[in-house]
Write an enzyme that holds these catalytic residues in place. Structure first.
Site, PDB file in Angstrom:
ATOM      1  N   GLY A 273      25.147  -0.775   7.671  1.00  0.00           N
ATOM      2  CA  GLY A 273      24.637  -2.044   8.485  1.00  0.00           C
ATOM      3  C   GLY A 273      23.831  -1.973   8.688  1.00  0.00           C
TER       4      GLY A 273
ATOM      5  N   GLY B  41      21.379  -8.201  13.743  1.00  0.00           N
ATOM      6  CA  GLY B  41      20.286  -8.451  14.669  1.00  0.00           C
ATOM      7  C   GLY B  41      20.124  -7.396  15.860  1.00  0.00           C
TER       8      GLY B  41
ATOM      9  N   GLY C  99      20.199  -3.970  15.633  1.00  0.00           N
ATOM     10  CA  GLY C  99      20.376  -2.792  15.636  1.00  0.00           C
ATOM     11  C   GLY C  99      21.413  -2.226  13.824  1.00  0.00           C
TER      12      GLY C  99
ATOM     13  N   ASP D  84      30.772 -18.299  13.956  1.00  0.00           N
ATOM     14  CA  ASP D  84      30.894 -17.474  13.379  1.00  0.00           C
ATOM     15  C   ASP D  84      31.685 -16.483  12.028  1.00  0.00           C
ATOM     16  OD1 ASP D  84      28.397 -16.891  11.323  1.00  0.00           O
ATOM     17  OD2 ASP D  84      27.626 -14.777  11.716  1.00  0.00           O
TER      18      ASP D  84
END
Ligand SMILES: *[C@@H]1O[C@H](CO)[C@@H](O)[C@H](O)[C@H]1NC(C)=O
Ligand SMILES: *[C@@H]1O[C@H](CO)[C@@H](O)[C@H](O)[C@H]1NC(C)=O
Ligand SMILES: *[C@@H]1O[C@H](CO)[C@@H](O)[C@H](O)[C@H]1NC(C)=O
Ligand SMILES: *[C@@H]1O[C@H](CO)[C@@H](O)[C@H](O)[C@H]1NC(C)=O
Ligand SMILES: *[C@@H]1O[C@H](CO)[C@@H](O)[C@H](O)[C@H]1NC(C)=O
Ligand SMILES: *[C@@H]1O[C@H](CO)[C@@H](O)[C@H](O)[C@H]1NC(C)=O
Ligand SMILES: *[C@@H]1O[C@H](CO)[C@@H](O)[C@H](O)[C@H]1NC(C)=O
Ligand SMILES: *[C@@H]1O[C@H](CO)[C@@H](O)[C@H](O)[C@H]1NC(C)=O
Ligand SMILES: *[C@@H]1O[C@H](CO)[C@@H](O)[C@H](O)[C@H]1NC(C)=O
Ligand SMILES: *[C@@H]1O[C@H](CO)[C@@H](O)[C@H](O)[C@H]1NC(C)=O
Ligand SMILES: *[C@@H]1O[C@H](CO)[C@@H](O)[C@H](O)[C@H]1NC(C)=O
Ligand SMILES: *[C@@H]1O[C@H](CO)[C@@H](O)[C@H](O)[C@H]1NC(C)=O
Length: 831
Positions: free
Chosen positions: A526, A529, A531, A646
């Site tokens: 995966g 943002g 890394g 989120d």
């Protein structure tokens, strides 16, 4: 003549039944001490033999005194006793001169350092007369086990036994294991009233009684249901401690607490030694009065030693109703019916009358959980369907002269971590502090997001040896449990010395490189943002982890990184992805997480390639329950509450058993109390999940998470992306589209066709109703995460009930009540 006889009988029964505290003498022994001390509001004598204390010690061993050894929780009140101990390197016994009778024996163990002797290195057996109490005692294992199973930050172990002594004298014998030694801090021997336990006890699942004689018992749990902890000082007979029960409840929201302190009395006088009246002043009853039909169980779960029989004592006292037939319920123990049509008022013969009921149960082989459930009596539908419980005790019964159980972490691993938030309270202050730091971090680092995404799931799931996650978790838990009192902790935050072992394992860069094959691109599972995330193998390939490597360009400072680790390692919960360790070396900032074999929830709902295995309705609801539980913990697990910000299906990860865990919570922010600044410039979150109110008012509350979670619920139900630009305009936004169908009460028309109608319609409707409530325009009209969680559990129960009815319909051919198997007639309208 007759009345005289009656009088005699009455007098006699008083003589027999009134508990006498002074029947026989009691012993309170402070081991290794040469003086009298006061602890727990009682007087303890040293076991130094210079004075005759009516007991003898066969070998003096080593009397150990360490004035700096203090129990640091301050909870038990035994501090003074834990400054001394006695160590034995040979078999040694305490002989107490007591009369035959029943006794309560407590053994106190506190990890103790004296010269070269450290209790942590001890290993020994303990017996009382011929009864084996403990084998292969390992104090640090014992403490970890207890801390975890009871969700508390204990630092000492007190073992409590009930023993019948049929000859003169009680011999408590300590036998060191090979090349080791034994130790003990304090011993209590208290005579107990003869009638504390009945011999004939109702056997669960049969209508008969079991006769219990000559069995010793060990207390496993003692809880004041619906009330606070009760200290030993409130118990004048046996100085018993009562814990509160919320850590053991399967769903705290399923029940509400009630209390009534007026005029409670025992049903008969001889019950007065059974439990203090304070226990009966509080209770739990079924929660959530919104639900008219109370078709759910209030459940408690306990971890117990497998292969033993148990005595379960329920304490009851009706506190609210002043007439019978107001509440009657069923009692289940280990999923078997223990009692039906149970009316506390009727059994006690009135309101505010305290009494108890005992049940005997044999655990199924190899089972280490004991369930207690109170639920509605289906025969008695109607308003009287409610349950009540005031107190609970669970005792383990001896088997063939044995009460000892060797803790075996490896065999327990599959089953640890009930649901609770271990070390919650201890860490509140630390969390607050960490949150302040994280707030700063958020302000500094601005938009910043990362996530792990599991891919190639089935192959990896095979690779992962079963059950290693809990082990890794356990290691991490142990290190957090080492936390010392808080002034040290605060200092640590201020001066930022290198991170210590409380924050999990520290990896070297070369270990990380070996784990990820030098950050092999093929190991990337995966990107975010910040890394990349790699799949890594540590410990010689036996453990798989997710390795997040911060991109140095992202500009996250070292201090923030450390704060982040601190914070993450504090947030431990079965439904939050846990941090295993970290690496900070040569400017690298790397976090090591538990690996989630089944990747994101989204990857199981839709996408390309389409998910191979379709999640069943039940699995979907279970995943939602898990995620809700994780969020509920974030919102309420600390005083300030944490807002995730989120919530979406890519931040809900699934482990190899499809247990849902929230991820990405490390970057969340503190709840309203700390959020006075409103400096947040841009609205953050993910398109399609965003709370419109947050959008309008730029004010973040926990209800914003609830909104996003509502979108997740519809996403799970419909199996489509939250924003799908390829669809006609009115269908692009899932939340709007699903809400329209739901408002027309035709949600079943847009349910994921891959479910093939295999669900209870009633349950589905309830599920959609919850989603609808979560999506209310104004935050104040949305339910809390706790309510959502509770409602979802109800949804699950509705579905389970439907499946059971359907099964019985299939096997008996009788039409079930309620749901007609609608899948037969249910036609889905194609979009
Ligand atoms: C009692 O024990 C303490 C600590 O070991 C010691 O300092 C003291 O001298 C002892 N007192 C007597 C009377 O033995
Ligand atoms: C020992 O027992 C006797 C009788 O049982 C009692 O009178 C005496 O007080 C006891 N001594 C101590 C030190 O407890
Ligand atoms: C303790 O009691 C046991 C049996 O009850 C006996 O064998 C032993 O000698 C006693 N020890 C002492 C020191 O009195
Ligand atoms: C945990 O420890 C803290 C402080 O060390 C204490 O205040 C709190 O009561 C403890 N909690 C439990 C459940 O023992
Ligand atoms: C014993 O081990 C535990 C960790 O397992 C540790 O917290 C404690 O400080 C140790 N006690 C002593 C006396 O060394
Ligand atoms: C007392 O205990 C502390 C830590 O628990 C230990 O560092 C110290 O060495 C002990 N003192 C003695 C005399 O053993
Ligand atoms: C006790 O258990 C711990 C952890 O399981 C282990 O590290 C330690 O060696 C054990 N102690 C003894 C004396 O066996
Ligand atoms: C209390 O006394 C009654 C008879 O008066 C007896 O049936 C009952 O078993 C006793 N219960 C306890 C706990 O002692
Ligand atoms: C217990 O049951 C047995 C028969 O099963 C009976 O003989 C005995 O009297 C009962 N004991 C009590 C205290 O009721
Ligand atoms: C508490 O009990 C008293 C009777 O002793 C009753 O009158 C009162 O209504 C009860 N309180 C509540 C809140 O139910
Ligand atoms: C309550 O629990 C019992 C035992 O586990 C189970 O048989 C029963 O179906 C449950 N009731 C409901 C409504 O879920
Ligand atoms: C007993 O009931 C609980 C809760 O309903 C459930 O999780 C558990 O699997 C059941 N146990 C068995 C053996 O059916």
């Amino acid at each position: 003549m007759k009345s005289l006889l009656l009088l005699l009988i009455v007098c006699f029964s008083f003589l027999v039944f009134i508990p006498r505290q002074t029947q026989g003498i009691q012993f309170l022994v402070s081991c290794g001490s040469n003086s009298t001390s006061y602890a727990d509001s009682r007087k303890w004598v040293g076991d130094d033999l210079s004075s005759n204390n009516n007991f003898t010690l066969s070998d003096l061993g080593i009397a150990a005194f360490n004035s700096t050894s203090v129990e640091d929780t301050g909870y038990t009140g035994f501090g003074p006793l834990y400054k001394s101990a006695r160590f034995f390197s040979t078999s040694t016994s305490y002989n107490f001169t007591v009369d035959p009778g029943n006794y309560c024996v407590r053994l106190h163990f506190y990890p103790f350092q004296f010269g070269n002797y450290n209790s942590n290195d001890s290993a020994f057996d303990v017996s009382a007369n011929d009864m084996k109490l403990i084998t292969k005692f390992n104090i640090s294992d014992e403490i970890s086990w207890k801390a975890e199973k009871t969700n508390s930050n204990i630092t000492s172990v007190v073992k409590e036994y009930y023993i019948n002594i049929d000859l003169n004298g009680l011999q408590i014998k300590f036998v060191p294991n090979l090349n080791s030694f034994a130790f003990i801090n304090a011993i209590e021997v208290l005579p107990t009233p003869d009638n504390l336990f009945n011999t004939n006890i109702t056997k669960v699942g049969s209508n008969g009684l079991t006769t219990i004689t000559d069995r010793a018992m060990e207390t496993m749990y003692r809880l004041n249901i619906g009330g606070p902890k009760l200290k030993s000082t409130s118990d004048q007979f046996l100085y018993r401690n009562w814990d509160s029960d919320e850590n053991f409840m399967f769903s705290v929201n399923a029940a509400t607490m009630v209390h009534n302190t007026s005029e409670i009395s025992y049903v008969t006088l001889n019950y007065s030694s059974v439990a203090p009246l304070l226990v009966y002043e509080t209770a739990r009853v079924m929660g959530n009065t919104d639900v008219v039909e109370k078709r759910f169980n209030v459940s408690w779960r306990f971890f117990v030693d497998p292969n033993f029989d148990y005595l379960i004592r329920l304490h009851f006292c009706e506190l609210i109703y002043d007439k019978p037939n107001q509440r009657f319920f069923k009692i289940y123990i280990n999923n078997k019916t223990a009692a039906e049509n149970y009316d506390v008022y009727e059994r006690a013969g009135g309101m505010n009358k305290a009494y108890f009921e005992d049940y005997f149960d044999i655990l199924p082989q190899q089972t280490d959980t004991l369930w207690l459930q109170l639920g509605p009596d289906s025969l008695m539908s109607g308003p009287g369907t409610d349950a009540l419980l005031n107190g609970l005790e669970i005792f383990k019964l001896s088997k063939n002269g044995n009460l000892a159980h060797v803790l075996d972490w490896t065999s327990l691993n599959g089953n640890i971590h009930p649901h609770g938030s271990a070390k919650k309270r201890l860490l509140i202050e630390e969390i607050c502090f960490a949150i302040a730091c994280v707030l700063a971090l958020i302000l500094i680092s601005g938009g910043y997001c990362w996530y792990i995404r599991g891919k190639k799931k089935s192959k990896m799931a095979e690779d992962a040896p079963p059950g290693w996650h809990p082990l890794a978790l356990h290691e991490a838990m142990k290190s957090t449990s080492n936390a010392r009192p808080s002034n040290q902790v605060v200092k640590k935050y201020v001066s930022t010395p290198s991170i210590n072992n409380r924050t999990g394992r520290k990896f070297t860069l070369s270990e990380i490189k070996a784990a990820t094959k030098n950050f092999d691109e093929l190991a990337v599972i995966g990107t975010g943002g910040f890394g990349k995330v790699y799949r890594g193998e540590i410990d010689g390939g036996s453990n798989i982890v997710a390795v997040k490597r911060a991109d140095p360009l992202c500009g996250q400072g070292l201090k923030e990184f450390e704060t982040e680790i601190e914070m993450l390692s504090k947030l431990r919960h079965r439904h939050l992805v846990s941090l295993i360790g970290y690496c900070e070396e040569k400017g690298e900032m790397i976090l090591v997480y538990e690996f989630m074999a089944n990747g994101t929830l989204r990857s199981h709902l839709y996408g390309s390639p389409p998910p191979a295995d379709v999640l069943t309705y039940k699995q979907r609801v279970e995943v939602c329950v898990g995620a809700a539980r994780g969020l509920h913990y974030l919102h309420t697990g600390s005083e300030v509450g944490i807002i995730h910000r989120d919530v979406k299906t890519t931040n809900i990860l699934l482990d190899e058993e499809f247990v849902a865990k929230m991820s990405d919570f490390g970057l969340s922010r503190a709840g309203p109390t700390l959020d006075q600044t409103h400096v947040s410039t841009a609205v953050k979150g993910s398109f399609g999940y965003l709370d419109p109110e947050y959008f309008r008012r730029q004010q973040l509350t926990q209800k914003s998470d609830v909104y996003s979670f509502g979108v997740v619920l519809f996403e799970v139900l419909c199996g489509r992306p939250v924003i799908d630009p390829s669809l006609p305009k009115d269908q692009i936004n899932l939340a709007e589209w699903a809400l329209r169908w739901q408002r027309q009460r035709s949600i079943e028309k847009i349910v994921d066709p891959r479910l093939k109608g295999d669900y209870s319609l009633e349950s589905l409707k309830k599920f959609a109703e919850i989603a609808e409530k979560c999506l209310m325009d104004e935050g104040k009209n949305r339910p809390s995460m706790g309510e959502v969680l509770w409602q979802l559990e109800y949804v699950l129960q509705l579905h389970d009930a439907y499946i059971r009815e359907r099964e019985s319909f299939r096997s008996t051919g009788e039409l079930p009540f309620g749901d007609v198997p609608h899948s037969l007639s249910h036609i889905r309208e194609d979009e």
